[in-house]
Design an enzyme around this catalytic site. Structure first.
Site: not given
Lengths: 331, 341
Positions: A38-39
Site C-alpha cells: 500500500y502506497n
C-alpha cells in the site's frame, strides 16, 4: 479498518491517518489491515508511527500482507521463502513492532508451490514474528490445497481468507464462503460498500462523481472500478438498493455491511476511510442493525442481480441426479 | 485418432469418448451397437456410461457391444443417481457404492470397469467415507481407475486431500460440462487439474446442439427430441444457461466464424474444447449412426488456429460484458500459436 488510503495522493496524509486510527480505536475497533504494497510502504509506516507513539500497539490485532511487487527485482514479489522472509522483516521495521498478528499472502502465486509458502510462514510463526497466517484473493481450490498441505505436513494453516465481497460482487458467496465456513476459516470481506458505489452517489450518469475514488483513481492502472461497476445492470441494482434504504430511513452503508455480515462464515468486513467523517459514519451505521423485513428486501435485490452472471454456477449439489433425503448431516 | 494418457495415469484413451446416455432410450438397441461399432472402426476405444442412463439399458447395450472385445475397450461408468425408491438408492455412501458397482458390472456383463466415477457430489455423505469406498472398489479389482463427475474444483480438492491423507487411490479424472458458451471449468477446476494431474473428460462440447445453430430464433421454443425439449432430464439447465439474448448473439457470431473459415460448426466446437491443456478427452454423444459419422468426420477436420482464437474471443466477450463475474484468478485461455503437442 482498511488502510490503503494512508499515504495515497488521493487518500489522506499522516496526521489524518492518525486521527482516523484514533477515532476507530476509540470507537471499539481493534482490527487494522494493511499491506507492504500500500502506497510504497507509507500505509504501514503511518500505522507503525501511530501505534508506537500512542502506545496503543497491544490494543490492536495488526494484519499485513506480502506477495505484491514492492520493487523491480525478480524476487521483489511472490510467495517464495526468499521473498516472504525479507518482506516480513521490512514490514516489521515499518510497523515498528516485533510481531505481525495476522500475515496474509496477498494473492495466489501460481509459480511457487504452496508447500514452500506454508513452510516459510510456519518457520516465521515458530520464530515469533507472526502469530497467525491468512490468504487473500485465493481461488477456493488453492485455499483447499493450502489446508490439505498444512494438514498432511503438520504446518500452521491459513486461518483467514480476505477477498472482495459485496452486493455487486457476490461471487465469493457461491463457493468460497460455504467452503470457509465448513473448514472454520474466517472470511474477511473487503470492499463491502463496493468502493462507495452502493451509496448511489454516481446515479445513472456513467460519470464518476468528482472527488470520489472512481474519479480520482486511474481506471487503467489496476483499480478498474469503472469497468467493474459502471454498467446498466449494476446501476439498476444500486437504484433499487438505495430506494430500499430511503424508504425505510436506513443508511445505505448499514444495509450494505449487514448484507455481507449476515452470511454464515463471514467474520469481519473491512472498510477503509480517508476522512474522519467516513469512520464516524460507519461507526454510527454499524452500531445498529436493520430489521429483518428490510434485509429481506435487500436480499431480493441482491439475488436478482446475482442471477445475471454468465457461465458460472454454484457448486453442484448433485440434486439433479436424485434427491437425497434430508438428514442431520445435510445442510 | 489420437491416443492420450488419461491425466497423469499410464492409461491410453482415444481423445474421442463415446457418450452412451442415449443408448436404450432415444437410440434403440440395434442402432446403439451400430454406433459403437462404427466408432471403434474409426479408432475410438473409450466409452462412458452410467448406472442411471436409460434406467440401466445403456449399460446393458454397452455390455453387449464389449462382450467380444473387452480387452480393447476402456470402459467407464458412474454411480450416484437415484436407482430405486429407498433412501439408500441414491448418493455415494458405502452401502450404495458397493451395491452400485456390482449392479453395474452385472449389467455390463464384465468383472471390472476401467474407470469408476462418482456421477455428482453427495453433500450428505462425508467425502472420507466415499473415498474409502472407492479405494475398496479398486483394491477388490472391480475398477482399475477412479474419477468424479460434476465436482467443482474445491470439491475435488477436498476429495484428493482425503485420499492423500489416508493413502487411498486418487481420483484420476473429472467430467465437467465445458463448451465455448459455458466456461465455468476454466475458473477453478482446470487449474486444479493441471496442478494435480487429473484428466478432464468434458461433456456437452456442442452445448446440446446449440452451437451447431439448431436454435437460431431467440425465444422460439424448440422442437422435441433434443436437449432443449421438455422430455429431456436437464432441459431446464440448457434453457437457464443458453436461452438469453447475449448467448444467442454469441452463438450467431460463432456460426459466422465457421462460415468465414469454411469449417463446420461441429468441428470448431469440438476442436475448441480439445485445445485446452487440461482436457484429456471429449465425450460426444450421438443419437443416430448418421450423427456419429458426422461427428467422426468433424473430429478429423482441419481447423486453422485463427478460427479457434476468434471463437475464444467470442466467449471472452460474453464474459467481459456480463454485469458481474466471479474473480478470475488465471488467464482463461491464451491464443493458440502452435497446436497442442
Amino acid at each position: 479498518m482498511g488502510t490503503d488510503n494512508y499515504g495515497n495522493p488521493h487518500g489522506c496524509d499522516e496526521p489524518t491517518a492518525h486521527e482516523i486510527l484514533g477515532t476507530a480505536l476509540d470507537g471499539g475497533i481493534n482490527f487494522v489491515d494493511t499491506s507492504d504494497s500500500y502506497n510504497e510502504g507509507r500505509s504501514e509506516s503511518m500505522i507503525g508511527n501511530y501505534l508506537a507513539d500512542s502506545g496503543r500497539r497491544d490494543q490492536v490485532v495488526l494484519a499485513t500482507k506480502y506477495r505484491s511487487a514492492v520493487g523491480s527485482g525478480v524476487n521483489d514479489l511472490g510467495a517464495s521463502r526468499y521473498h516472504i522472509v525479507r518482506a516480513v522483516e521490512e514490514s516489521l521495521r515499518r510497523l515498528r513492532t516485533d510481531r505481525i498478528d495476522l500475515l496474509y499472502c496477498h494473492s495466489w502465486d501460481a509459480e511457487t508451490p504452496i508447500e514452500e509458502t506454508l513452510r516459510a510462514v510456519d518457520d516465521l510463526i515458530h520464530q515469533g514474528k507472526i502469530v497467525y497466517a491468512g490468504a487473500s484473493n485465493f481461488p477456493t481450490w488453492v485455499l483447499a490445497k493450502g489446508l490439505w498441505t498444512s494438514d498432511v505436513r503438520n504446518l500452521y494453516r491459513f486461518e483467514a481468507i480476505q477477498s472482495v465481497f459485496n452486493i455487486l460482487q457476490p461471487g465469493l458467496g457461491r463457493e468460497m464462503v460455504p467452503f470457509a465456513e465448513k473448514h472454520d476459516v474466517a472470511v474477511i470481506p473487503y470492499s463491502p460498500l463496493a468502493s462507495g458505489m452502493l451509496t448511489g452517489q454516481h446515479g445513472k450518469s456513467g460519470k464518476a462523481v468528482a472527488g470520489s475514488k472512481f474519479d480520482l483513481r486511474d481506471d487503467s492502472k489496476g483499480g478498474g472500478l469503472k469497468s467493474r461497476y459502471f454498467n446498466d445492470a449494476t446501476f439498476t441494482a444500486v437504484e433499487k438498493f438505495t430506494a430500499i434504504a430511503e424508504k425505510h430511513g436506513q443508511p445505505a452503508v448499514r444495509l450494505a455491511l449487514q448484507w455481507v455480515s449476515e452470511f454464515p462464515g463471514v467474520t469481519a468486513p473491512i472498510f477503509g476511510a480517508r476522512k474522519v467523517d467516513h469512520v464516524k459514519g460507519v461507526l454510527e451505521a454499524w452500531s445498529k442493525s436493520a430489521p429483518d423485513e428490510v434485509m429481506l428486501e435487500v436480499r431480493a435485490v441482491a439475488d436478482e442481480f446475482e442471477a445475471q452472471a454468465p457461465m458460472a454456477y454454484p457448486p453442484n449439489s448433485g440434486q439433479a441426479f436424485g434427491t437425497l433425503p434430508t438428514s442431520s448431516a445435510a445442510k | 485418432m489420437e491416443y492420450v494418457n488419461l491425466g497423469k495415469t499410464g492409461l491410453k484413451i482415444s481423445e474421442y469418448c463415446i457418450g452412451a446416455d442415449n443408448f436404450g432410450g432415444q437410440t434403440n438397441a440395434e442402432d446403439s451397437l451400430r454406433i459403437m461399432s462404427a466408432a471403434f472402426e474409426g479408432g475410438v476405444n473409450f466409452i462412458d456410461t452410467a448406472n442411471s442412463y436409460t434406467d440401466g439399458l445403456s449399460e446393458e447395450n454397452v455390455g453387449r457391444f464389449i462382450k467380444t472385445r473387452r480387452s480393447e475397450v476402456v470402459l467407464a461408468t458412474k454411480g450416484r443417481s437415484q436407482v430405486g425408491p429407498n433412501p439408500n438408492d441414491v448418493g455415494v455412501n458405502k452401502k450404495y457404492v458397493m451395491q452400485a458397482i456390482d449392479d453395474s458390472l452385472k449389467r455390463l456383463d464384465t468383472d471390472y470397469v476401467d474407470l469408476y466415477q462418482i456421477h455428482a457430489p453427495d453433500l450428505t455423505t462425508p467425502i472420507e467415507e466415499t473415498v474409502e469406498a472407492y479405494n475398496d472398489v479398486v483394491r477388490s479389482g472391480k475398477a482399475r481407475y477412479i474419477g468424479v463427475s460434476n465436482f467443482s474444483g474445491p470439491q475435488l480438492t477436498e476429495a484428493l486431500w482425503a485420499q492423500d491423507k489416508n493413502g487411498f487411490s486418487k481420483f484420476n479424472s473429472v467430467q465437467p460440462r465445458y463448451n465455448l458458451l459455458y466456461r465455468e471449468a476454466e475458473r477453478e477446476l482446470f487449474p486444479l487439474c493441471l496442478e494435480e494431474g487429473v484428466g478432464a473428460m468434458v461433456y456437452s462440447p456442442q452445448a446440446g446442439g446449440f452451437l451447431l445453430g439448431k436454435h437460431r430464433n431467440f425465444k422460439v421454443e424448440s422442437s422435441s427430441g433434443g436437449r432443449f425439449s421438455d422430455d429431456f432430464r436437464a432441459a431446464n439447465f440448457y434453457k437457464n444457461t443458453y436461452w438469453n439474448e447475449a448467448t444467442f448473439d454469441a452463438m450467431e457470431k460463432f456460426i459466422a466464424v465457421t462460415e468465414k473459415y469454411k469449417v463446420s460448426p461441429m468441428a470448431l466446437a469440438l476442436k475448441w474444447v480439445r485445445t485446452h491443456p487440461a482436457v484429456s478427452a471429449c465425450i460426444v454423444g450421438a443419437r443416430t449412426l448418421e450423427q456419429l459419422q458426422q461427428n467422426l468426420v468433424a473430429w478429423e477436420e482441419d481447423i486453422p488456429n485463427e478460427a479457434i482464437n476468434e471463437a475464444t474471443a467470442i466467449g471472452d466477450h460474453l464474459w467481459d460484458t456480463a454485469p458481474w463475474k466471479p474473480q478470475m484468478h488465471s488467464t482463461p485461455r491464451t491464443p493458440i500459436i502452435a497446436a497442442k503437442a
